[in-house]
Write a protein that holds these residues in place. Sequence first.
Motif, PDB file in Angstrom:
ATOM      1  N   PHE A   1      49.993 -20.243  -8.496  1.00 16.78           N
ATOM      2  CA  PHE A   1      48.785 -20.345  -7.699  1.00 16.78           C
ATOM      3  C   PHE A   1      48.786 -21.621  -6.867  1.00 16.78           C
ATOM      4  CE2 PHE A   1      44.607 -19.634  -6.314  1.00 16.78           C
ATOM      5  CZ  PHE A   1      43.898 -20.818  -6.400  1.00 16.78           C
TER       6      PHE A   1
ATOM      7  N   LEU B   1      51.325 -23.547  -5.952  1.00 15.13           N
ATOM      8  CA  LEU B   1      52.367 -23.526  -4.922  1.00 15.13           C
ATOM      9  C   LEU B   1      51.992 -22.597  -3.778  1.00 15.13           C
ATOM     10  CD1 LEU B   1      55.613 -23.536  -7.078  1.00 15.13           C
ATOM     11  CD2 LEU B   1      54.902 -25.295  -5.494  1.00 15.13           C
ATOM     12  N   THR B   2      51.442 -21.426  -4.132  1.00 15.56           N
ATOM     13  CA  THR B   2      51.035 -20.479  -3.092  1.00 15.56           C
ATOM     14  C   THR B   2      49.956 -21.098  -2.219  1.00 15.56           C
ATOM     15  OG1 THR B   2      51.484 -18.681  -4.617  1.00 15.56           O
ATOM     16  CG2 THR B   2      50.204 -18.146  -2.668  1.00 15.56           C
ATOM     17  N   TYR B   3      49.009 -21.787  -2.858  1.00 11.06           N
ATOM     18  CA  TYR B   3      47.938 -22.423  -2.096  1.00 11.06           C
ATOM     19  C   TYR B   3      48.518 -23.443  -1.122  1.00 11.06           C
ATOM     20  CZ  TYR B   3      43.522 -24.600  -0.953  1.00 11.06           C
ATOM     21  OH  TYR B   3      42.441 -25.077  -0.264  1.00 11.06           O
ATOM     22  N   GLY B   4      49.482 -24.210  -1.611  1.00  7.37           N
ATOM     23  CA  GLY B   4      50.120 -25.205  -0.754  1.00  7.37           C
ATOM     24  C   GLY B   4      50.803 -24.573   0.442  1.00  7.37           C
ATOM     25  N   ALA B   5      51.525 -23.466   0.174  1.00  5.78           N
ATOM     26  CA  ALA B   5      52.209 -22.785   1.273  1.00  5.78           C
ATOM     27  C   ALA B   5      51.191 -22.253   2.272  1.00  5.78           C
ATOM     28  CB  ALA B   5      53.055 -21.641   0.721  1.00  5.78           C
ATOM     29  N   LEU B   6      50.060 -21.780   1.764  1.00  7.40           N
ATOM     30  CA  LEU B   6      49.015 -21.262   2.642  1.00  7.40           C
ATOM     31  C   LEU B   6      48.469 -22.357   3.540  1.00  7.40           C
ATOM     32  CD1 LEU B   6      46.938 -19.074   3.477  1.00  7.40           C
ATOM     33  CD2 LEU B   6      45.491 -19.904   1.635  1.00  7.40           C
TER      34      LEU B   6
ATOM     35  N   ALA C   1      49.897 -25.096   4.401  1.00  7.90           N
ATOM     36  CA  ALA C   1      50.950 -25.478   5.348  1.00  7.90           C
ATOM     37  C   ALA C   1      51.006 -24.502   6.511  1.00  7.90           C
ATOM     38  CB  ALA C   1      52.294 -25.537   4.631  1.00  7.90           C
ATOM     39  N   GLN C   2      50.919 -23.209   6.198  1.00 12.44           N
ATOM     40  CA  GLN C   2      50.965 -22.187   7.248  1.00 12.44           C
ATOM     41  C   GLN C   2      49.763 -22.318   8.176  1.00 12.44           C
ATOM     42  OE1 GLN C   2      53.418 -19.701   7.740  1.00 12.44           O
ATOM     43  NE2 GLN C   2      52.278 -19.526   9.643  1.00 12.44           N
TER      44      GLN C   2
ATOM     45  N   PHE D   1      51.052 -31.116  -6.408  1.00 11.36           N
ATOM     46  CA  PHE D   1      52.305 -31.361  -5.713  1.00 11.36           C
ATOM     47  C   PHE D   1      52.084 -32.024  -4.360  1.00 11.36           C
ATOM     48  CE2 PHE D   1      54.257 -29.208  -9.003  1.00 11.36           C
ATOM     49  CZ  PHE D   1      53.726 -27.942  -9.186  1.00 11.36           C
TER      50      PHE D   1
END
Lengths: 158, 166
Positions: free
Chosen positions: B5, B7-12, B14-15, B101
């Motif tokens: 969750f 990591l996914t939030y971070g990628a989101l 960033a996008q 992170f």
Amino acid sequence: MADEALFLLLHSEMVAGLYRAAEQGEGENGRCTAKLEGMGFRVGQGLIERFTKDTARFKDELDIMKFICKDFWTTVFKKQIDNLRTNHQGIYVLQDNKFRLLTQMSAGKQYLEHAPKYLAFTCGLIRGGLSNLGIKSIVTAEVSSMPACKLFSEYSVI
Amino acid sequence: SRELFVLTYGALVAQLCKDYEKDEDVNTWLDRMGYGIGVRLVDDFLARSAVKKCRSYSETADMIAQVAFKMYLGVTPSVSCNSAAGNEYSLILDKNPLVEFVEELPADRASLCYCNLLCGVIRGALEMVHLAAEVTFLQDRLKGDAVTEIGITFLRKAEDRKHKRN
């Protein structure tokens, strides 16, 4: 587990939000899948790093795929891949008969055309995981009947 | 696991930063997404916790901090009441798992509310139990404040609460 609910909801909101933004003309439609796949890629890279910190070196490609199917899939989706097939020439087919990101939707044909949107992130996840294990690949998915899905991973020669 | 969750939030985020130049746009997007999650999360929460109806804003704030946050993020923010009228509360997060992170905000993203999703989630969840509220970040560790503080302002007037007694 409560954590899973949070991720499932975040994922479905991400898919919905990106496509909604695309409809309102904030970007081309085809980009949504690429964006989701890209996000999955980043997450896959990070996750595989953390999972394989203490594991032994993988013997070969098949070993890596088995890791993805068992340990990786279990940690991410709380179950293993149901079926793994390969043509021993770099193409692997992973079959999940009850894919967690699709079980929330009704099992008939109604949402079949939308299902691929929910697989883009996971394709990226696998591609990112493999990438950090030193394998370049192309991962695609196919849904023929909900909630089962097939993921095709094709290794490119490095 | 929670890492997925986070990591996914971070990628989101960033996008979103790639797609939108203005911090306010990213913040709005995160809040709206959080809202969508909150309105469905509350069902999951009520099913898992089987708690009884809260009878005051103070109980509600405590419930969010001590049960919901604990259940989904594994942390328990402390609650404090900010107004004599009893409708403004603060949740103070000592540890914020979402930023595990994240080292610091990039220089050109100084007004990004990285965790704005949380505000939307709380707002959406409260609305589903018929409590209108404004939820914002009052302090943010990522921006250099000492702690991360979420402010919840309940918008219903005191008289309305009396009618809900039965």
